[in-house]
Design an enzyme around this catalytic site. Structure first.
Site, PDB file in Angstrom:
ATOM      1  CE  LYS A 162     -12.215  68.660  43.399  1.00 17.56           C
ATOM      2  NZ  LYS A 162     -11.984  67.941  41.929  1.00 17.56           N
TER       3      LYS A 162
ATOM      4  CB  ALA B  77       3.186  48.842  40.565  1.00 13.59           C
TER       5      ALA B  77
END
Ligand code: ATR
Length: 281
Positions: free
Chosen positions: A72, A161
């Site tokens: 991709k 995070a």
């Protein structure tokens, strides 16, 4: 009456033998009366580069292609033009070969997810509080089409995070987007919860609190299997009334969006999801 040769399409990837795309596009073609052929084509990177394989398929008269793992990002890099959603996703799953020989690269994954949640899930996104779990390539591909549906807010939670925070910051939109690690997810029910981590593939659960699931939540796993995924089982265990959907509808939805780009007709995804479901279970 002499029938014209079908227009040629296909999906490229490696491995590709178990791809459901030829079946899905055959069902779409039957449903809409389009004269197309669609085949699965393996590109073995030890034998040919992605760019050369595409050149060859173009010479063979293909009108368009789907591109799946692991190509991709190569497909993104090799396109002559890109749609806005492909640019934002930085990945391409659909090629349209234009009359002038140029390659238009698009990414229909996010539109497929949105279509599935709206149709099978019967959930319009507007004003919904959306929690997305994961911040990798798969999630990157769905954010723009999802934001275009005007949800109330989006929180992205990820093992790393920082990756979630940075991904949230890439989009300029009035819709509040926040990012965090597992610990800092707001501990209250979200309307729509989407698992886009690759953890499900290994049968692993992201360690998030069940407080994010409410009775009216729609819980979505971007992967699918014959049985409900570990993530969907976890959701049902903690909140039996929640609605669950797996990624089979997204697979059919992204195919429908590619078909639309190529043929200008949007097939009905629901009967096709049912047929493919029967086949895998
Ligand atoms: P993909 O293209 O499938 O999204 P990716 O870009 O490698 O693949 O991203 C994988 C995603 O799944 C990331 O969000 C990753 O978290 P990190 O950014 O912290 O790496 C997440 N992921 C992978 N394995 C995981 C696990 N065992 N538990 C939780 N999250 C996991």
């Amino acid at each position: 009456m002499i029938q014209a040769d079908p227009d040629k399409y296909g999906v490229v990837g490696d491995p590709i033998a178990h791809s459901k795309s030829p079946l899905i596009h055959r069902l779409f073609a039957e449903q809409t009366g389009q004269n197309i052929s669609y085949q699965a084509i393996r590109i073995d990177s030890e034998e040919i580069s992605f760019a050369n394989a595409i050149k060859q398929l173009k010479l063979e008269g293909f009108k368009g292609l789907n591109i799946t793992l692991p190509y991709k990002v190569d497909a993104f890099e090799q396109a002559d033009q890109l749609t806005e959603r492909a640019q934002l996703a930085q990945a391409v799953n659909t090629y349209l070969f234009n009359e002038n020989g140029q390659i238009l690269g698009d990414n229909t994954d996010g539109a497929g997810l949105v279509l599935d949640i709206e149709q099978q899930g019967q959930r319009p996104f507007n004003d919904q509080r959306v929690l997305i779990i994961g911040a990798g390539g798969a999630v990157q591909g769905i954010l723009q089409p999802l934001l275009a549906k005007q949800p109330g807010l989006v929180h992205i939670a990820n093992r790393t995070a920082k990756r979630a925070e940075l991904l949230g910051q890439r989009f300029s939109t009035p819709i509040p987007i926040t990012g965090s690690g597992w610990q800092d997810i707001p501990q209250e029910p979200f309307d729509i919860i989407i698992n886009g981590t690759s953890a499900s593939l290994e049968g692993k659960l992201p360690p998030i609190s069940e407080k994010v699931i409410g009775r009216h939540s729609l819980v979505y796993d971007m992967m699918y299997a014959a049985e409900p995924t570990v993530f969907l089982n976890w959701a049902k265990q903690h909140q039996p009334e929640c609605q669950i959907l797996d990624g089979l509808g997204m697979l059919v939805g992204q195919a429908a969006e590619s078909f639309y780009l190529w043929r200008g007709i949007k097939p009905d995804i629901e009967p096709v999801i049912q047929q493919v479901r029967k086949l895998i279970s």
